[in-house]
Design a protein around this motif. Sequence first.
Motif, mmCIF file in Angstrom:
data_model
loop_
_atom_site.group_PDB
_atom_site.id
_atom_site.type_symbol
_atom_site.label_atom_id
_atom_site.label_comp_id
_atom_site.label_asym_id
_atom_site.label_seq_id
_atom_site.Cartn_x
_atom_site.Cartn_y
_atom_site.Cartn_z
ATOM 1 N N ASP A 11 15.103 74.488 5.442
ATOM 2 C CA ASP A 11 14.852 73.089 5.083
ATOM 3 C C ASP A 11 15.589 72.627 3.833
ATOM 4 O O ASP A 11 15.677 71.426 3.588
ATOM 5 N N HIS A 37 13.418 72.177 10.053
ATOM 6 C CA HIS A 37 11.997 72.504 10.170
ATOM 7 C C HIS A 37 11.762 73.239 11.483
ATOM 8 O O HIS A 37 12.668 73.345 12.322
ATOM 9 N N GLY A 38 10.557 73.762 11.652
ATOM 10 C CA GLY A 38 10.259 74.619 12.786
ATOM 11 C C GLY A 38 10.465 73.990 14.149
ATOM 12 O O GLY A 38 10.984 74.635 15.061
ATOM 13 N N ASP A 56 14.107 80.520 8.149
ATOM 14 C CA ASP A 56 13.371 80.429 6.895
ATOM 15 C C ASP A 56 11.885 80.427 7.251
ATOM 16 O O ASP A 56 11.485 79.911 8.304
ATOM 17 N N VAL A 57 11.065 81.007 6.405
ATOM 18 C CA VAL A 57 9.644 81.097 6.715
ATOM 19 C C VAL A 57 8.886 79.857 6.252
ATOM 20 O O VAL A 57 8.054 79.307 6.970
ATOM 21 N N THR A 58 9.186 79.402 5.043
ATOM 22 C CA THR A 58 8.467 78.264 4.477
ATOM 23 C C THR A 58 9.209 76.973 4.783
ATOM 24 O O THR A 58 10.090 76.537 4.043
ATOM 25 N N MET A 59 8.869 76.350 5.907
ATOM 26 C CA MET A 59 9.494 75.088 6.319
ATOM 27 C C MET A 59 8.416 74.052 6.617
ATOM 28 O O MET A 59 7.286 74.404 6.958
ATOM 29 N N ASN A 63 5.938 76.028 10.293
ATOM 30 C CA ASN A 63 6.541 77.086 9.478
ATOM 31 C C ASN A 63 7.224 78.151 10.336
ATOM 32 O O ASN A 63 7.099 78.164 11.566
ATOM 33 N N GLY A 64 7.934 79.044 9.670
ATOM 34 C CA GLY A 64 8.704 80.049 10.378
ATOM 35 C C GLY A 64 7.878 81.006 11.202
ATOM 36 O O GLY A 64 8.309 81.463 12.269
ATOM 37 N N THR A 82 14.195 86.672 10.086
ATOM 38 C CA THR A 82 13.489 85.875 9.094
ATOM 39 C C THR A 82 14.093 86.091 7.706
ATOM 40 O O THR A 82 14.457 87.202 7.336
ATOM 41 N N THR A 84 13.352 85.022 3.680
ATOM 42 C CA THR A 84 12.319 84.465 2.814
ATOM 43 C C THR A 84 12.304 85.151 1.461
ATOM 44 O O THR A 84 12.891 86.222 1.292
#
Length: 217
Positions: A11, A37-38, A56-59, A63-64, A82, A84
Amino acid sequence: MDKLRIVIAEDHEIVREGLKALVNAQPDMRVIGEANHGYEAIQAVKNLQPDIIIMDVTMPKLNGLEATKKLKQICPQVKILTLTRHAEAGFIQQLLRAGAEGYVLKQSASAELIRAIRALGAGNNYLDPAITGKVMTGYAGKEVKISVDPKNAISDREEEIIRLVAWGYSNKEIANRLEISVKTVETHKTNIMKKLNFRGRIDMVRYALLRGWLKDN
């Protein structure tokens, strides 16, 4: 040689552009799509059918972790790597259980990401060496359920293979280090899986860790 086709889901635009430049600079891979984003990630994979998605995990929006779960249902053949800053054991285990084939920390060197992409492209899983031990959190102090028939004891060469797999080396890299063919590496891995009743690379990592083989490389 066909290049690995990559989608990047990240993101932060600056980070995404940096990842894109890094991947496209490699002779054996190229970025074919992007998402911030996811939900966009899922759509991009459905439309483009890449070999690998860097997730990316934090989107936002999705989320991822949730995107990984959905993608494994929709496009199970696509490998998920992944990326992160999170190195917490529980976080890692959730993603691996969700189906991610690779896990790399953003704070690791860029070469680690490229190594991971190539590993997934070759059909292997990949764990950032910086977090290998964390994957085993939860096993400590518990009974180790690895069934080994004494007559199926592993050989010295098979032990070498397990060590290198646990350290994150690809089949090709193992072959080069041991001066054997990739096919021979694959045969050894198959024999190891049968002898020790392993289901995958994570079992090899656990086995190596419990025997103290990951203290040095």
